[in-house]
Design a protein around this motif. Structure first.
Motif, mmCIF file in Angstrom:
data_model
loop_
_atom_site.group_PDB
_atom_site.id
_atom_site.type_symbol
_atom_site.label_atom_id
_atom_site.label_comp_id
_atom_site.label_asym_id
_atom_site.label_seq_id
_atom_site.Cartn_x
_atom_site.Cartn_y
_atom_site.Cartn_z
ATOM 1 N N LEU A 3 0.747 -1.197 -0.136
ATOM 2 C CA LEU A 3 -0.017 -0.150 0.005
ATOM 3 C C LEU A 3 0.776 1.146 0.187
ATOM 4 C CD1 LEU A 3 -2.925 -1.209 2.566
ATOM 5 C CD2 LEU A 3 -3.040 -1.001 -0.023
ATOM 6 N N VAL A 4 1.929 1.412 0.718
ATOM 7 C CA VAL A 4 3.100 2.293 0.815
ATOM 8 C C VAL A 4 3.353 2.518 -0.628
ATOM 9 C CG1 VAL A 4 5.118 3.195 1.725
ATOM 10 C CG2 VAL A 4 3.373 2.025 3.288
ATOM 11 N N GLY A 5 3.807 1.583 -1.397
ATOM 12 C CA GLY A 5 4.463 1.560 -2.479
ATOM 13 C C GLY A 5 3.504 1.992 -3.503
ATOM 14 N N ASP A 6 2.127 1.748 -3.402
ATOM 15 C CA ASP A 6 1.236 2.181 -4.285
ATOM 16 C C ASP A 6 0.656 3.531 -4.216
ATOM 17 O OD1 ASP A 6 1.315 -0.240 -5.431
ATOM 18 O OD2 ASP A 6 -0.376 -1.179 -4.419
ATOM 19 N N GLN A 18 15.846 9.990 0.916
ATOM 20 C CA GLN A 18 16.337 8.615 1.120
ATOM 21 C C GLN A 18 16.247 8.124 2.739
ATOM 22 O OE1 GLN A 18 19.493 7.980 -1.070
ATOM 23 N NE2 GLN A 18 19.188 8.962 -2.824
ATOM 24 N N ASP A 19 15.682 8.875 3.564
ATOM 25 C CA ASP A 19 15.741 8.591 4.847
ATOM 26 C C ASP A 19 14.965 7.384 5.117
ATOM 27 O OD1 ASP A 19 15.734 8.337 7.609
ATOM 28 O OD2 ASP A 19 15.185 10.673 7.892
ATOM 29 N N PRO A 20 15.556 6.232 5.653
ATOM 30 C CA PRO A 20 14.630 4.920 5.834
ATOM 31 C C PRO A 20 13.286 5.218 7.037
ATOM 32 C CG PRO A 20 16.712 4.658 6.750
ATOM 33 C CD PRO A 20 16.711 5.768 5.882
ATOM 34 N N THR A 21 13.803 6.176 7.796
ATOM 35 C CA THR A 21 12.540 6.554 8.960
ATOM 36 C C THR A 21 11.212 6.642 8.388
ATOM 37 O OG1 THR A 21 14.679 7.465 9.931
ATOM 38 C CG2 THR A 21 12.357 7.757 11.154
ATOM 39 N N ALA A 26 5.357 5.590 7.919
ATOM 40 C CA ALA A 26 4.016 5.084 7.039
ATOM 41 C C ALA A 26 3.421 3.965 7.648
ATOM 42 C CB ALA A 26 4.557 4.754 5.594
ATOM 43 N N ILE A 27 4.180 3.118 8.513
ATOM 44 C CA ILE A 27 3.549 2.177 9.145
ATOM 45 C C ILE A 27 2.846 2.748 10.063
ATOM 46 C CG2 ILE A 27 4.087 0.053 10.435
ATOM 47 C CD1 ILE A 27 6.645 -0.393 8.926
ATOM 48 N N LEU A 28 3.315 3.603 10.962
ATOM 49 C CA LEU A 28 2.641 4.293 11.968
ATOM 50 C C LEU A 28 1.221 4.871 11.321
ATOM 51 C CD1 LEU A 28 5.297 5.968 14.075
ATOM 52 C CD2 LEU A 28 4.023 3.796 14.625
ATOM 53 N N GLU A 117 5.757 15.606 8.598
ATOM 54 C CA GLU A 117 5.158 14.019 8.683
ATOM 55 C C GLU A 117 4.878 13.968 10.328
ATOM 56 O OE1 GLU A 117 3.577 12.377 6.372
ATOM 57 O OE2 GLU A 117 4.116 13.905 5.272
ATOM 58 N N CYS A 118 5.674 14.264 11.127
ATOM 59 C CA CYS A 118 5.681 14.191 12.566
ATOM 60 C C CYS A 118 4.551 14.849 13.035
ATOM 61 C CB CYS A 118 7.070 14.159 13.015
ATOM 62 S SG CYS A 118 8.330 13.074 12.740
ATOM 63 N N ASP A 119 4.571 16.197 12.524
ATOM 64 C CA ASP A 119 3.571 17.002 13.151
ATOM 65 C C ASP A 119 1.981 16.522 12.660
ATOM 66 O OD1 ASP A 119 5.242 18.793 14.205
ATOM 67 O OD2 ASP A 119 5.503 20.098 12.434
ATOM 68 N N ASN A 120 2.340 16.132 11.382
ATOM 69 C CA ASN A 120 0.659 15.427 10.963
ATOM 70 C C ASN A 120 0.237 14.253 11.785
ATOM 71 O OD1 ASN A 120 0.755 17.199 8.854
ATOM 72 N ND2 ASN A 120 1.614 16.081 7.409
ATOM 73 N N LEU A 121 1.303 13.279 11.948
ATOM 74 C CA LEU A 121 0.950 12.278 12.946
ATOM 75 C C LEU A 121 0.645 12.661 14.442
ATOM 76 C CD1 LEU A 121 3.743 9.532 12.248
ATOM 77 C CD2 LEU A 121 1.404 9.443 12.014
#
Length: 267
Positions: A3-6, A18-21, A26-28, A117-121
């Motif tokens: 789903l993340v890839g789509d 390119q940050d893997p974090t 996305a999982i959260l 993204e952290c603020d959105n989360l």
């Protein structure tokens, strides 16, 4: 991961950084989506349960309400854990981004995206927490309503017991008096059934009169009546019943006699 890839949104983020974090973020996000669906299902379960409690409160309802309250408390601890994780991600950069492979401009872009993204989360977590609190308060209201219904039924049962006691207590008192072994009663056998019935009826009527007089909300007298008017309710009640009687002429077909009926008008 599929789903993340789509997702076009996440593809755009992974293209810029390119940050893997961001994969963890996305999982959260999808975990929060699942929580949102769970709270929606919980709300749909509480609404019919509230309707059942309004109609009839049973022990099964109380158990269900306590179970739902436990689930909401469990969700609170989970949401707090996710919030702590997001704060940690926001304040702790990924050490891999400190490599010489990445330029300062790339790090700056990645940091801006990470903060956004952290603020959105955190905003979504706050929304879910407020919704959880709303459901918890709603559930507490339903629990209070269930206990109130149980208390009302108990009060009605106790009122019936009180009425029965009011009827049988004078008879028990007179029977106890006649059962005493004293010279005023036993030698001359003055305690006859007729005398017992007369005194019992009089005392029962007097007890009923006192109970009705002391009550402020009853159908025997008007609401908010003074003590003097309440004390005169045996005299005022027949007059009130005669006053409320009315004669109504019912419609009838031509050529037939009028039919008159007497009924009691309800105030």
């Amino acid at each position: 991961m599929r789903l993340v890839g789509d997702s076009v949104y996440w593809q755009h983020i992974f293209y810029k950084s390119q940050d893997p974090t961001f994969l963890l973020l996305a999982i959260l996000w999808y975990a929060l989506y699942a929580w949102d669906e769970s709270l929606e299902a919980l709300y749909n379960h509480i609404m019919p349960l509230e309707s059942d409690v309004l109609i009839e409160s049973r022990v099964e309802h109380t158990r269900d309400l306590h179970s739902l309250q436990a689930y909401l408390l469990h969700y609170e601890s989970f949401l707090h854990g996710v919030q702590v994780s997001v704060f940690f991600i926001q304040k702790t950069p990924n050490p891999a981004m400190e490599s010489e492979v990445f330029l300062d401009e790339q790090r700056m872009t990645s940091d801006e995206l990470m903060k956004k993204e952290c603020d959105n989360l955190l905003s979504e977590i706050d929304r879910l927490e407020k919704r959880r609190e709303m459901l918890s308060k709603h559930l507490k209201n339903v629990m209070d309503l269930a206990f109130a219904n149980v208390n009302i039924r108990d009060s009605a049962s106790m009122r019936q017991v009180t009425y029965l006691t009011m009827i049988f207590l004078p008879a028990s008192l007179i029977a106890s008096v006649f059962g005493m072994n004293v010279k005023e009663i036993s030698p001359g056998t003055l305690g006859t059934i007729v005398l017992y019935a007369q005194i019992t009826i009089l005392l029962t009527a007097f007890t009923f009169y006192v109970v009705v007089t002391l009550q402020t909300h009853t159908s025997f007298h008007e609401r908010g009546a003074s003590l003097r008017k309440r004390a005169a309710w045996p005299i005022l009640l027949p007059w009130k019943m005669l006053r409320n009687m009315a004669t109504v002429t019912w419609p009838h077909p031509p050529g037939k006699a009028n039919l008159k009926r007497t009924y009691f008008r309800r105030d």
